[in-house]
Each structure stands twice: as C-alpha cells, then as structure tokens.
Design an enzyme around this catalytic site. Sequence first.
Site, short mmCIF file in Angstrom:
data_model
loop_
_atom_site.label_atom_id
_atom_site.label_comp_id
_atom_site.label_asym_id
_atom_site.label_seq_id
_atom_site.Cartn_x
_atom_site.Cartn_y
_atom_site.Cartn_z
N GLU A 167 -1.82 41.85 -42.21
CA GLU A 167 -3.47 42.51 -42.38
C GLU A 167 -2.75 43.59 -41.86
O GLU A 167 -3.46 44.56 -41.70
CB GLU A 167 -4.35 41.44 -41.60
N TYR B 251 -7.88 34.31 -31.56
CA TYR B 251 -8.74 35.46 -32.64
C TYR B 251 -9.84 35.59 -32.02
O TYR B 251 -10.75 34.86 -31.74
CB TYR B 251 -8.66 34.55 -33.67
N ASP C 65 -5.25 38.51 -41.35
CA ASP C 65 -6.32 37.26 -40.48
C ASP C 65 -7.06 36.34 -41.08
O ASP C 65 -7.03 35.98 -41.99
CB ASP C 65 -7.76 38.36 -40.33
#
Length: 709
Positions: A8, A309, A104
Amino acid sequence: MKVLVIAEKPSVARDIARVLGCKKNGQGMIEGEKYIITWGLGHLVTLADPEEYTPDWKEWKMEVLPMVPKSWKLTVIRQTAKQFGAVKAQIRRKDVGEIIIATDAGREGELVARWILDMAKNQKPLKRLWISSVTDRAIREGFARLRDGRDFENLYDAARARAKADWLVGINATRALTCKYNAKLTCGRVQTPTLALLANREEEIRSFTPKSYYGVRLYSEGICFTWQDQKSGSTRIFDGERAKKITEMIQGERLLLERVEKKKKHTYAPALYDLTELQRDASRRFGFSAKETLNIMQRLYEHHKVLTYPRTDSRYISSDIVPTLRERVEACKTGPYRDLAKALHGKTFKAEKRFVDDSKVSDHHAIIPTEQFVDLTHMTSEERKIYDLVVRRFLAVLYPPAEYEQVRIQASVCKERFVAKGETIREAGWRAVYDSSIEEEDGEDELGNQTLPDLKEGQSLLIKRQERTEGKTKPPARYTEAALLTAMEKGGLGTVATRADIIEKLFHTFYMEKKGNDLLITSKGKQLLELVPQDLKKPELTARWEKELQRISEGRQKESSFMREIERYTNDVLSDIRTSEGTFRHDNLTNRKCPRCGKRMLAVNGKNSKMLVCQDRECGYRETISRTTNARCPVCHKRMELFGKGEAQTFVCVCGHKEKMAAFEDRRKREGKDVSRQDVRRYMKQQQKEAEQPLNHAFAEAFAKIKLD
C-alpha cells in the site's frame, strides 16, 4: 515466472523487499530473483467524477439529478498517475505469473489493490498477504501462509459498495443543496448524522433547567458519613428545608453503626486497546485529535514496527498470538518498562478469556507490542506517549488482578441513614504498572473512598460536626473528541478506520469548531441540518448500512441488493431537498473585502486557526488571521495564538500576555530549551503549510468549477 507483490505504501514495500531479498531498484519498484515489489501511495485509482460519464453531468444543475451511473467507471488519480503507470507496467510484464496483494489487511486496503488491478485489466491469479504487523518475522510468516485471493472477493464487494454508496449519496445531495441554496454545502451518509449528534447535545444543554439539591455530612472519629435516602439510595435532597432540619436535628447526637460490611474484592486490568479506545484515551490524557493519534499509530506500526496494525475494532487477541506473548514482553524490556516486564519473567501465559477470544477477533486483534526491539530514543515525544499507553495496557493485562478489601458502613441517627465506605489495597497487581496514573471510569460516586479505622457493628460514635452541602444539577457536557468517538461507536457511525477522517472533515467544512477541548456546532452546521432531509440525520440508518456492508463482506448479502436500496434512498433525499422551503444565509460576513474579487469575506474558525474566506466559491481566496501554536505562555502556560506576518508576528495569550516573535526567540534561548531561530522558522513554516491545506479537500476541485446563474 516471477511474483509481483503490491504494497500500500513505499515504506511497507521496502520492508517486504528487504525480507524477500529484493535489492534492484527500478521505476516505482524493487526487484529480486523471484519477487518484484511495487506499491501504491494509498489509493492510486478512484471512482470517476460525474463529468466523466456524460457532458450533462459536468454542469451543477438540479434538473440532471439524480446522477446514477449505469456502469461504474474508475479513473487514475491525477496526482499519483506516474506511480500507477509504474505499477501497471509491472502487472503487465510477461514474466509475472502471479500477484500477491500486500496492502493493509482490511476493507479499504483491499479496495486500494483491487481498483489498481481492475484499472490495469489484470487477469493473473491472486494471493493475499494478511498480517497484523510489519516486522520481519511477521512478513516471513505471512508469506509462508499466503491465502487465495478468491477468499477476499466478498470483502472487495463490501469495499466497493461502500465507495459507491458514498458517491451516490454524497455527490447527489451535495450538488442538490449547493444548487438550491447557492452556498457551499456538503453532506454525507456518515458526516451528517455525526453533526446531528452535536446539534442534539447543544439542544439538550440549551433546554436544561438546573435544579438545586442539598446533602448532609457528619464527621466522627475522623470519618465522613454521608446522608442517604433509605428508599432510593440517593445522597441528594431536593428540599432545602428538609436538609436544614436533618442538619439541626443530628447536632450533638450519637451515631449508631448498624452494619459494617467487609468484602474482599479483585479487579482485572482494563481490556486491550482497539483504535477507538486508544483515540479516546489519547484525547483525554494528551489532547490529541483522533486523526493525530491514528497518524502516530501508523508511524509506530510502519516505521518503528513496534506496535501491531492500528485500524482494529477488537480488544482481544486470538489464541494463535498467545505463544508469542513472551517475546513481546521481552521486546518491552527497555526504559521505564524494564522492571515491569522483568516481573513477568518466567511466567506461563495462558489463553485467559478476559483477553483471548477468537470469536471477538475479526480481521485484526487488539493493538499490542510486536516482537521488534524498541529504541525509545528514536521516537518523538508524541510517539512515546502513544507507545506508553499501549505497552502499559498490554503489560497490565498480563499482570495478576488487583486485590483489595472494601469496607462499607451503614449507620443511623434520629431515624436517618448515613453511610461511609473505604478501600484498602492488599495486592497492587496490575495497578503497579500504572503507579497512580490509572483513571478508572466508575461513574460519579459521591461517597468517595477514605481510610477507615477498625469498627464494629453496634458501636456508638459521638457526632463532632455536621454540615449541609449544596449544589446544582448540571446539563450534559459538550462533546470532546473522545466523547464524540464514543457516541459514534455506540451509534454505529463509521468504522475505526474512518471516524478520525469524518471528524476532520467536519472541521475543514466549518460545520464544527473547537473551543478549548469542547466541540461546538457552527451556525453553518446548524443551518445545514435544517436543510437536509430528516433521514440523512439519523444515525440508525447509517448504522444499518454498516451492518449490511459487514454482511456483504461475510458473504451473507449481495452487493446488488444493497446498491438498489442506496439508489432508492438517493432519490428520496433529492425529492426532499427539491420540495424544501428552507433558506441559507451567511451570518459570519465581515466588512473586510476580498482583495481578489472585492466581495465581502467570511470569518471562519478552523480547527487551529482563524481565517477570512471569500464568500465567492469561484474566487476561493482566503487568508489566515491567527493560528493556535504549541508555544506556551510564560505567565499561565497556555498555548498562545500567533497574529500578523513577517517581523510583525506577535504571540497573544488569553491571559493578556503579548510577545513579539523576536522576544519569543530570545526568551526561549535564555531558558535553555535548545530551540534555535532555525527551529522556530521550521516550526512556523510547518504551521503555514498546514494553514494552506485545502479547506474542503473532498470537493475542493469540484466546487472551483461550479458556475451558477
């Protein structure tokens, strides 16, 4: 054949390339013997603007609404077109036989990659890298258990449906409102009900009528006893005469202890952080906005690789994480956490239900430290604050419960009940992780805790002093960012990944402003809510749509049925706007004329600045009058505002203190803060850069093109 990996962002791509041994740098990619790593810059592709479908949709006219594309088009984002070209070239390479999506691991990350692949007309098989941290170990393990890309088709459908729904509702309603009222008005399926929360709270405050209430306290043997109603348990008396009578009646009397209850209790640490809870805590403790916290978390995740995350809605970890807990604790053995982590040395961590629950983990587990070694000296002060919150919460969960003895005394005098309570900590347990800084949300307890002597039932104590207390009921507090995040979460508005952006958008469109820590709806925001249809203000509708999107991602609902509902709703919204009889007027007009077009300018409050903005949408001129800085007043230590330009720049504080820029620089030098003139200039340049950011970024370019008769 080679394998193409699409990340990403460049930072994640470099990490993956290093782990996979890719060292040859090319245009927008890094290549190795087996793998080619390329990347997006967030979204490279998005839904096409209305004018790309038909020339009729180029003009902002009510008669062309609704705009409902029969076949949806994608377009390359102009600012990042070069990188898209680089990614497309890698996708179409003949020696690439397979593509791994490494964006992601979530709904929006899936959309980033899929739109790139769709725009490049990819036909090659897909695999998915699904990891919760970007440490070398996590990347290696993730590549060892890649998943079939077809497993994520439903997630892509949900992401695409969300984007289409926002396009249909947002663009159609925004154009309708702007055309009808000749004013720059934007609305959306999430931002409008969020704004309605603020308006509803303001109405509650405005209509609130305070009531006086009283209480009675008495003191004996160093203990404070509080009067309590024997039926309701309330400590408040709304009859002043009754409170006065009780106070006079008990004077000089003896207090009989009817009940002395001693209970051994224990409490476990608060649950691990999800993003929303972390944003709430960071707002309460440090004054960080939701967006600031997310950005800091993203750096700790991507750059430092010390936290997992960030965009997670779970406060639990899955059972497969339990074997890694020891390594994560070892990684925390640094700085102020060394002794706290050492206390867990040799402990066997079990999958306890209070923090390990597979059923409560969907895409990602709670935010916890990674196994990566931590160097605190490489972090900014803001990063250390967020890291501190996460690490202490993580360690606290692994500590034993706090054990204490709770004592509650019920006594009577003149047939009136009085109570007192106290706590004695026996084992600090998890509280040792926080020292005394932990804030528990137990609600309002008017009794409070005190240290109590050893007392027995049947004892009689002489009342040495009594007093009548007085207070007034308070209206609900205005929303802070922390409280608004809570309300959005409870109302099902947005997701953990989008709430921060929604709040920022309300600031940038001047529907909301900040006063201290309080969020207030502006006159423009109030007028917008009067003009939009009722349904668009209801959080229940948006919450239902979010649930439907979740069902789509789980394969329990079709994207087509959801979109049919959105199209029907869009038609209803436009019908309501067309038949509305409301009016919009600028009540923030100033006498200052725009130097570019000569029209009167609007005074607006940005999130951290005060500005003058031209009322003419096509002109778009604006200038910053003042902005709140991080410079602290030497008198009251509050943040000061900076007025003026160049050498005339002056810091002004609410306490009345004023200070020229030159005097400020000299004072900082004398105080030995190691802040040079260059540091100050760099800081001011950053402030100026922030002030020049687009005010209405979502529709800025579109509004610039509007031509209304």
